[in-house]
Write an enzyme that holds these catalytic residues in place. Sequence first.
Site, PDB file in Angstrom:
ATOM      1  N   GLY A  62      -1.349   2.636   6.394  1.00  0.00           N
ATOM      2  CA  GLY A  62      -1.572   1.616   7.711  1.00  0.00           C
ATOM      3  C   GLY A  62      -0.921   0.492   7.685  1.00  0.00           C
ATOM      4  N   LYS A  63       0.043  -0.044   6.944  1.00  0.00           N
ATOM      5  CA  LYS A  63       0.638  -1.345   6.721  1.00  0.00           C
ATOM      6  C   LYS A  63       1.364  -1.752   7.884  1.00  0.00           C
ATOM      7  CE  LYS A  63       3.240  -0.118   3.248  1.00  0.00           C
ATOM      8  NZ  LYS A  63       2.951   1.334   3.195  1.00  0.00           N
ATOM      9  N   SER A  64       2.121  -0.618   8.562  1.00  0.00           N
ATOM     10  CA  SER A  64       3.060  -1.093   9.793  1.00  0.00           C
ATOM     11  C   SER A  64       2.067  -1.446  10.818  1.00  0.00           C
ATOM     12  CB  SER A  64       4.075   0.041  10.054  1.00  0.00           C
ATOM     13  OG  SER A  64       4.783   0.345   9.054  1.00  0.00           O
ATOM     14  N   GLY A  74       0.784  -1.258   0.049  1.00  0.00           N
ATOM     15  CA  GLY A  74       0.126  -0.024  -0.071  1.00  0.00           C
ATOM     16  C   GLY A  74       0.819   1.111   0.105  1.00  0.00           C
ATOM     17  N   ASP A 113      11.152   0.286   5.565  1.00  0.00           N
ATOM     18  CA  ASP A 113      11.607   1.731   6.183  1.00  0.00           C
ATOM     19  C   ASP A 113      12.803   1.446   7.080  1.00  0.00           C
ATOM     20  OD1 ASP A 113       9.823   3.241   5.095  1.00  0.00           O
ATOM     21  OD2 ASP A 113       8.363   3.476   6.782  1.00  0.00           O
ATOM     22  N   SER A 131       2.354   4.986   1.378  1.00  0.00           N
ATOM     23  CA  SER A 131       2.895   5.523   2.426  1.00  0.00           C
ATOM     24  C   SER A 131       1.672   6.078   3.288  1.00  0.00           C
ATOM     25  CB  SER A 131       3.711   6.683   2.413  1.00  0.00           C
ATOM     26  OG  SER A 131       4.096   7.288   3.331  1.00  0.00           O
ATOM     27  N   SER A 132       1.571   5.808   4.598  1.00  0.00           N
ATOM     28  CA  SER A 132       0.643   6.177   5.392  1.00  0.00           C
ATOM     29  C   SER A 132      -0.650   5.491   5.259  1.00  0.00           C
ATOM     30  CB  SER A 132       0.240   7.758   5.188  1.00  0.00           C
ATOM     31  OG  SER A 132       1.322   8.772   5.715  1.00  0.00           O
TER      32      SER A 132
END
Length: 207
Positions: free
Chosen positions: A29-31, A24, A51, A26-27
């Site tokens: 919500g993957k992490s 997905g 990252d 950046s931002s």
Amino acid sequence: MSEPARWDAACPTDRRGRIIFLNGTSSSGKSSIAKELLKILDVPYFHMPVDAFHSMRSRREVGPDELSHVLRRTWMGFHRAVAGMAESGNNVVVDHVLSERWRLLDCLGLFVPGDVVLVGVRCSLQALERRERERGDRPAGLAARQFEQVHAHGLYDIECDTTTAGAVDCAQRIRDFLPRQPAPTAFEQLRGKLRPDLPKAGFAPVW
């Protein structure tokens, strides 16, 4: 006199690890989803976000031309690190951004496609831009630049939309899907479509 034990005798690698591949912008919500998955999955998993690999690099200033090569090598090393972990029998949650076509092509050639669960992490552009402003640690407009390309391959095993669903709900959906993953997997189909140069993968999952 007995023979000395093999150096790897206590660490069998007769199984490959499964790769839960979160893709997905950046931002998106993957992490957050990955962190929740590690709490609820029944067997050990490693979260490997790209990252983390970028953060290992020295802070030395490089010019734009050199930077593009540095970033590409970082991504390539990241892909091979994930492949090595899975080949050694470790289960991995990958946090990825397929905003350049070559990244997907590289992964298709490295990962055993039957072992990959490809998860599309979607989010509306409006919500992404709001999250970027609130985070303040991403270049303005990064998610917008990635938005069109990141899902361009168009095929997933399962998708989540974090515009309205939280990380806990998305993680639970993914966990519940794992025992029901159909064959062929999305990665198997994409490999056949996008990497005809590769031999057909005759691999069966061995989790």
